[in-house]
Design a protein around this motif. Structure first.
Motif, PDB file in Angstrom:
ATOM      1  N   GLN A 281       0.832  -1.198   0.000  1.00  0.00           N
ATOM      2  CA  GLN A 281       0.000   0.000   0.000  1.00  0.00           C
ATOM      3  C   GLN A 281       0.874   1.258   0.000  1.00  0.00           C
ATOM      4  O   GLN A 281       1.882   1.301   0.704  1.00  0.00           O
ATOM      5  CB  GLN A 281      -0.873   0.062   1.253  1.00  0.00           C
ATOM      6  N   THR A 282       0.497   2.254  -0.763  1.00  0.00           N
ATOM      7  CA  THR A 282       1.118   3.576  -0.679  1.00  0.00           C
ATOM      8  C   THR A 282       0.118   4.507  -0.024  1.00  0.00           C
ATOM      9  O   THR A 282      -1.007   4.664  -0.508  1.00  0.00           O
ATOM     10  CB  THR A 282       1.505   4.103  -2.065  1.00  0.00           C
ATOM     11  N   ILE A 283       0.519   5.099   1.097  1.00  0.00           N
ATOM     12  CA  ILE A 283      -0.387   5.914   1.914  1.00  0.00           C
ATOM     13  C   ILE A 283       0.221   7.301   2.078  1.00  0.00           C
ATOM     14  O   ILE A 283       1.427   7.441   2.319  1.00  0.00           O
ATOM     15  CB  ILE A 283      -0.617   5.248   3.284  1.00  0.00           C
ATOM     16  N   ARG A 284      -0.648   8.334   1.982  1.00  0.00           N
ATOM     17  CA  ARG A 284      -0.170   9.708   2.055  1.00  0.00           C
ATOM     18  C   ARG A 284      -0.869  10.538   3.125  1.00  0.00           C
ATOM     19  O   ARG A 284      -0.472  11.680   3.371  1.00  0.00           O
ATOM     20  CB  ARG A 284      -0.324  10.390   0.690  1.00  0.00           C
ATOM     21  N   GLN A 285      -1.909   9.985   3.760  1.00  0.00           N
ATOM     22  CA  GLN A 285      -2.618  10.710   4.808  1.00  0.00           C
ATOM     23  C   GLN A 285      -2.478   9.966   6.136  1.00  0.00           C
ATOM     24  O   GLN A 285      -2.572   8.726   6.181  1.00  0.00           O
ATOM     25  CB  GLN A 285      -4.107  10.867   4.463  1.00  0.00           C
ATOM     26  N   ILE A 286      -2.307  10.727   7.209  1.00  0.00           N
ATOM     27  CA  ILE A 286      -2.086  10.119   8.516  1.00  0.00           C
ATOM     28  C   ILE A 286      -3.264   9.251   8.937  1.00  0.00           C
ATOM     29  O   ILE A 286      -3.081   8.160   9.496  1.00  0.00           O
ATOM     30  CB  ILE A 286      -1.802  11.212   9.565  1.00  0.00           C
TER      31      ILE A 286
ATOM     32  N   ASP B  64      -5.219   3.709  10.159  1.00  0.00           N
ATOM     33  CA  ASP B  64      -6.141   2.603   9.894  1.00  0.00           C
ATOM     34  C   ASP B  64      -5.371   1.342   9.502  1.00  0.00           C
ATOM     35  O   ASP B  64      -5.702   0.228   9.952  1.00  0.00           O
ATOM     36  CB  ASP B  64      -7.106   2.984   8.764  1.00  0.00           C
ATOM     37  N   ALA B  65      -4.352   1.498   8.662  1.00  0.00           N
ATOM     38  CA  ALA B  65      -3.559   0.342   8.237  1.00  0.00           C
ATOM     39  C   ALA B  65      -2.811  -0.267   9.415  1.00  0.00           C
ATOM     40  O   ALA B  65      -2.767  -1.505   9.573  1.00  0.00           O
ATOM     41  CB  ALA B  65      -2.578   0.759   7.144  1.00  0.00           C
ATOM     42  N   ILE B  66      -2.223   0.580  10.262  1.00  0.00           N
ATOM     43  CA  ILE B  66      -1.501   0.079  11.427  1.00  0.00           C
ATOM     44  C   ILE B  66      -2.456  -0.626  12.386  1.00  0.00           C
ATOM     45  O   ILE B  66      -2.141  -1.687  12.951  1.00  0.00           O
ATOM     46  CB  ILE B  66      -0.764   1.228  12.145  1.00  0.00           C
ATOM     47  N   ALA B  67      -3.640  -0.067  12.566  1.00  0.00           N
ATOM     48  CA  ALA B  67      -4.630  -0.690  13.452  1.00  0.00           C
ATOM     49  C   ALA B  67      -5.026  -2.073  12.955  1.00  0.00           C
ATOM     50  O   ALA B  67      -5.224  -2.999  13.753  1.00  0.00           O
ATOM     51  CB  ALA B  67      -5.860   0.207  13.572  1.00  0.00           C
ATOM     52  N   ALA B  68      -5.111  -2.228  11.629  1.00  0.00           N
ATOM     53  CA  ALA B  68      -5.445  -3.535  11.063  1.00  0.00           C
ATOM     54  C   ALA B  68      -4.335  -4.544  11.336  1.00  0.00           C
ATOM     55  O   ALA B  68      -4.604  -5.716  11.648  1.00  0.00           O
ATOM     56  CB  ALA B  68      -5.696  -3.402   9.561  1.00  0.00           C
ATOM     57  N   PHE B  69      -3.088  -4.111  11.227  1.00  0.00           N
ATOM     58  CA  PHE B  69      -1.973  -5.012  11.542  1.00  0.00           C
ATOM     59  C   PHE B  69      -2.039  -5.438  13.004  1.00  0.00           C
ATOM     60  O   PHE B  69      -1.881  -6.621  13.340  1.00  0.00           O
ATOM     61  CB  PHE B  69      -0.631  -4.322  11.287  1.00  0.00           C
TER      62      PHE B  69
ATOM     63  N   ASP C 125       5.422  -3.735   3.233  1.00  0.00           N
ATOM     64  CA  ASP C 125       3.955  -3.793   3.276  1.00  0.00           C
ATOM     65  C   ASP C 125       3.297  -2.438   3.034  1.00  0.00           C
ATOM     66  O   ASP C 125       2.239  -2.362   2.414  1.00  0.00           O
ATOM     67  CB  ASP C 125       3.498  -4.341   4.629  1.00  0.00           C
ATOM     68  N   VAL C 126       3.923  -1.375   3.541  1.00  0.00           N
ATOM     69  CA  VAL C 126       3.345  -0.034   3.410  1.00  0.00           C
ATOM     70  C   VAL C 126       4.451   0.945   3.064  1.00  0.00           C
ATOM     71  O   VAL C 126       5.516   0.945   3.696  1.00  0.00           O
ATOM     72  CB  VAL C 126       2.645   0.421   4.716  1.00  0.00           C
ATOM     73  N   LEU C 127       4.203   1.779   2.070  1.00  0.00           N
ATOM     74  CA  LEU C 127       5.024   2.949   1.813  1.00  0.00           C
ATOM     75  C   LEU C 127       4.283   4.161   2.360  1.00  0.00           C
ATOM     76  O   LEU C 127       3.195   4.501   1.884  1.00  0.00           O
ATOM     77  CB  LEU C 127       5.290   3.115   0.313  1.00  0.00           C
ATOM     78  N   TRP C 128       4.863   4.801   3.356  1.00  0.00           N
ATOM     79  CA  TRP C 128       4.295   6.012   3.950  1.00  0.00           C
ATOM     80  C   TRP C 128       5.018   7.191   3.302  1.00  0.00           C
ATOM     81  O   TRP C 128       6.213   7.409   3.513  1.00  0.00           O
ATOM     82  CB  TRP C 128       4.482   5.986   5.454  1.00  0.00           C
ATOM     83  N   ALA C 129       4.307   7.936   2.447  1.00  0.00           N
ATOM     84  CA  ALA C 129       4.910   8.996   1.631  1.00  0.00           C
ATOM     85  C   ALA C 129       4.094  10.271   1.747  1.00  0.00           C
ATOM     86  O   ALA C 129       3.413  10.689   0.801  1.00  0.00           O
ATOM     87  CB  ALA C 129       5.018   8.546   0.180  1.00  0.00           C
ATOM     88  N   PRO C 130       4.156  10.934   2.892  1.00  0.00           N
ATOM     89  CA  PRO C 130       3.346  12.146   3.082  1.00  0.00           C
ATOM     90  C   PRO C 130       3.946  13.350   2.357  1.00  0.00           C
ATOM     91  O   PRO C 130       5.159  13.424   2.120  1.00  0.00           O
ATOM     92  CB  PRO C 130       3.413  12.354   4.595  1.00  0.00           C
ATOM     93  N   ALA C 131       3.106  14.292   2.021  1.00  0.00           N
ATOM     94  CA  ALA C 131       3.570  15.581   1.517  1.00  0.00           C
ATOM     95  C   ALA C 131       4.102  16.410   2.683  1.00  0.00           C
ATOM     96  O   ALA C 131       3.817  16.134   3.863  1.00  0.00           O
ATOM     97  CB  ALA C 131       2.424  16.322   0.832  1.00  0.00           C
ATOM     98  N   VAL C 132       4.862  17.445   2.364  1.00  0.00           N
ATOM     99  CA  VAL C 132       5.388  18.340   3.402  1.00  0.00           C
ATOM    100  C   VAL C 132       4.240  18.921   4.222  1.00  0.00           C
ATOM    101  O   VAL C 132       4.323  19.033   5.455  1.00  0.00           O
ATOM    102  CB  VAL C 132       6.236  19.460   2.770  1.00  0.00           C
ATOM    103  N   GLU C 133       3.124  19.260   3.563  1.00  0.00           N
ATOM    104  CA  GLU C 133       1.981  19.862   4.265  1.00  0.00           C
ATOM    105  C   GLU C 133       1.319  18.883   5.225  1.00  0.00           C
ATOM    106  O   GLU C 133       0.719  19.296   6.219  1.00  0.00           O
ATOM    107  CB  GLU C 133       0.967  20.366   3.242  1.00  0.00           C
TER     108      GLU C 133
ATOM    109  N   ASN D 207       5.491   8.588  16.189  1.00  0.00           N
ATOM    110  CA  ASN D 207       4.123   8.775  16.668  1.00  0.00           C
ATOM    111  C   ASN D 207       3.085   8.418  15.608  1.00  0.00           C
ATOM    112  O   ASN D 207       1.974   7.990  15.933  1.00  0.00           O
ATOM    113  CB  ASN D 207       3.926  10.228  17.114  1.00  0.00           C
ATOM    114  N   GLN D 208       3.433   8.598  14.353  1.00  0.00           N
ATOM    115  CA  GLN D 208       2.500   8.256  13.271  1.00  0.00           C
ATOM    116  C   GLN D 208       2.393   6.750  13.066  1.00  0.00           C
ATOM    117  O   GLN D 208       1.292   6.214  12.925  1.00  0.00           O
ATOM    118  CB  GLN D 208       2.967   8.938  11.979  1.00  0.00           C
ATOM    119  N   VAL D 209       3.530   6.076  13.048  1.00  0.00           N
ATOM    120  CA  VAL D 209       3.551   4.637  12.752  1.00  0.00           C
ATOM    121  C   VAL D 209       3.426   3.797  14.020  1.00  0.00           C
ATOM    122  O   VAL D 209       2.878   2.704  13.998  1.00  0.00           O
ATOM    123  CB  VAL D 209       4.840   4.278  11.984  1.00  0.00           C
ATOM    124  N   ARG D 210       3.961   4.290  15.119  1.00  0.00           N
ATOM    125  CA  ARG D 210       3.966   3.576  16.398  1.00  0.00           C
ATOM    126  C   ARG D 210       4.554   2.170  16.246  1.00  0.00           C
ATOM    127  O   ARG D 210       3.908   1.163  16.594  1.00  0.00           O
ATOM    128  CB  ARG D 210       2.557   3.538  16.985  1.00  0.00           C
ATOM    129  N   PRO D 211       5.781   2.097  15.757  1.00  0.00           N
ATOM    130  CA  PRO D 211       6.378   0.786  15.497  1.00  0.00           C
ATOM    131  C   PRO D 211       6.893   0.116  16.765  1.00  0.00           C
ATOM    132  O   PRO D 211       7.108   0.767  17.796  1.00  0.00           O
ATOM    133  CB  PRO D 211       7.547   1.131  14.573  1.00  0.00           C
TER     134      PRO D 211
END
Length: 283
Positions: free
Chosen positions: A2-7, A12-17, A88-96, A137-141
């Protein structure tokens, strides 16, 4: 992958894992991936563990006159490499998304960030610590994986994780190198045809000095030799330093683990490298 760009979607993806009983590993990158990054992915793999790789060229860790605008960006190619590596996931947020309007917080890790690259690039490690804290804090690995090539960065992150009680395992992966010894780096593409063969003087100079120190040789002589090798190859030296491998303080106490670090410019390209000093080399 998955490629994800919004927190919100990332969470949601992390919660599913987590709901499936899986752990999560984070591999932070700025893209322009190479075999060194893939080694981080491989080091992160475990049964029942999901891997999130981030690609974010962080403006807050670039100083005035540095290469933010020309830093290589090639997400399509990077995405293919991550997919083949089993991410499994590419987290690619914009600067904004990472720094929304009104963002006003900076994390500063004193001590380990003060010298070396911290002195050569003021504010750099504040930018690193801030973005990595946000990624945590975003991924909580459960675990986050970093390369030892950026040795001071790794020390800064370990200090921050300990001080702020993140509860994340930080895994350092040995530096991956080309066949001639040059450390893999996204910035190596800046080296022209004449500079690339000379760049190998950096790992060679460090290796020679580290072996000499490990055999009990005079530190000042070994360091001067490293300076001479680098200068002869055309490098302009920012620093060559022998430090405590944990605290990064110079003039380490006897018996402490040692690391030899260097940063130097070849033409327009700034390269860094480091090697461990094996004090048993004479045994």
């Amino acid at each position: 992958m998955q490629t994800i760009r919004q927190i919100a979607m990332l969470r949601d993806a992390i919660a599913a894992f987590r709901a499936a009983g899986e752990s999560v590993a984070l591999v932070p990158t700025m893209g322009a991936l190479h075999a060194g990054h893939i080694a981080l992915i491989e080091a992160a793999k475990r049964p029942g563990r999901r891997i999130v790789a981030s690609i974010f060229v962080n403006p807050r860790q670039f100083g005035a006159g540095e290469d933010l605008a020309r830093y290589p960006r090639r997400e399509a190619t990077d995405s293919q490499m991550l997919t083949r590596a089993g991410c499994d996931v590419l987290w690619a947020p914009a600067v904004e998304e990472m720094y929304p309007n009104g963002f006003a917080t900076t994390i500063s890790v004193t001590g380990v960030s003060d010298g070396l690259d911290g002195a050569a690039r003021p504010g750099h490690f504040d930018g690193v610590a801030t973005v990595v804290a946000k990624l945590f804090n975003q991924v909580r690995p459960d675990v986050a994986v970093f390369g030892e090539k950026d040795f001071q960065q790794l020390a800064v992150i370990r200090r921050m994780v300990a001080d702020l009680d993140f509860g994340i395992e930080i895994l350092g992966v040995p530096t991956q190198r080309e066949d001639d010894g040059l450390a893999l780096s996204s910035r190596n593409i800046y080296l022209d045809e004449a500079e690339r063969p000379r760049a190998v003087a950096l790992p060679r100079a460090l290796g020679v000095a580290a072996r000499e120190i490990g055999r009990g040789g005079d530190v000042a002589t070994a360091m001067a030799g490293a300076h001479d090798m680098l200068s002869a190859a055309g490098f302009v030296i920012d620093y060559v330093a022998l430090v405590d491998a944990e605290t990064l303080t110079e003039h380490p106490e006897p018996g402490r683990p040692l690391r030899l670090l260097a940063a130097a410019r070849l033409g327009a390209t700034r390269l860094i490298d480091n090697v461990a000093v094996d004090m048993q080399a004479s045994a």
